[in-house]
Design an enzyme around this catalytic site. Structure first.
Site: not given
Length: 305
Positions: A74, A180, A88, A46
């Protein structure tokens, strides 16, 4: 000679450390540094993410597709009480709500429903295409379209820290999982909204942070002779796979696309294929599939070098 050496080298694990730097920017920098005619990565980060970005160069690019399907890990910092258009910190704030009364046990209860095999609706600001057009291009025009849910798998969501507003999570998941969306779904169920403030990819398949060289450091290396020391073998991408060891004559057949009907004693599976060298060493030559009848079918093989 130096160019040829880089050309046949395997893969580099790089890092996207600048928040606004794109995965493709990192790819192009590595490609130039290693004089590679071909290069590819294993899935974009991202725009506001950092962390592990495996980059394949030369012949290794034909194997990058197998890491596209790899599981990923992550570490995310999620802000409760604030929803954004992109999910985000890059996006416009849509709504702010009070999150002061939310406790960690309430969060854990919601997270338990987000583990396992689930369906996600990808965010509008994503590279997924609708009728051939990336969703983010549609979203930037102020438009919305119906997005089909996708099946993903979340093996683990662990709460690392929570201070009442900022929530740190470790997430182990399959390819195609949007962190997200996890944040947005969490915020919706809690009734306060949420978005991802920071996102770091800790691993992709067999590659972890410990394998990583920070991109800026690689770019600043003055001695190009040290570049090969920062490469990993192609075989390193498949170290968790089962192995098949064959002799040179069998290797020639596989490289010609011929199946080996030797009734290999493995269940149906994908395998790394290695050629025996002088009876004491082995070298990686490709990947294949063991079929139901025990036949070994070549899928991607290295060219002779």
């Amino acid at each position: 000679k130096q160019k040829t050496a880089y050309e046949i080298s395997a893969c580099l694990v790089g890092s996207e450390m600048c928040i606004r730097d794109r995965s493709n920017t990192a790819l192009q920098q590595v490609k130039r540094l290693f004089f590679a005619s071909k290069a590819g990565h294993t899935g974009s980060l991202d725009p506001n993410a950092c962390g592990v970005l495996p980059i394949f160069i030369g012949q290794a690019t034909k194997f990058s597709q197998y890491l596209l399907n790899s599981d990923k890990v992550y570490e995310a910092t999620i802000v409760l009480g604030c929803s954004t258009a992109t999910g985000d910190s890059e996006g416009e704030v849509i709504q702010k709500r009070d999150a002061s009364g939310i406790a960690a046990d309430s969060i854990e209860k919601v997270l338990s429903k987000l583990r396992g095999d689930i369906e996600q609706i990808p965010p509008m600001y994503s590279a997924i295409k609708k009728n051939g057009v990336p969703l983010y291009k549609i979203a930037r025009k102020g438009l919305k379209v119906e997005v089909e849910p996708r099946a993903v798998r979340v093996d683990e969501i662990e709460i690392l820290e929570f201070d009442g507003r900022f929530l740190e999570l470790k997430i182990c998941c399959s390819k195609g999982t949007y962190i997200r969306t996890i944040a947005a779904d969490l915020g919706d169920v809690l009734g306060c909204g949420a978005h991802v403030a920071e996102l770091r990819r800790l691993s992709v398949g067999a590659y972890h942070e410990k394998d990583m060289l920070v991109l800026d450091k690689l770019v600043k290396l003055e001695n190009q002779d040290s570049f090969p020391h920062h490469l990993h073998s192609i075989a390193s991408a498949f170290k968790d796979w089962s192995e098949i060891l064959i002799d040179p004559s069998q290797a020639s057949l596989l490289k010609s696309g011929v199946k080996l009907a030797d009734r290999f004693l493995l269940e149906e599976s994908w395998v790394g294929i290695y050629e025996s060298v002088d009876g004491s060493e082995k070298k990686f030559i490709g990947v294949g599939e063991i079929l139901q009848d025990g036949t070994l079918k070549p899928k991607r093989m290295l060219a002779r070098v």
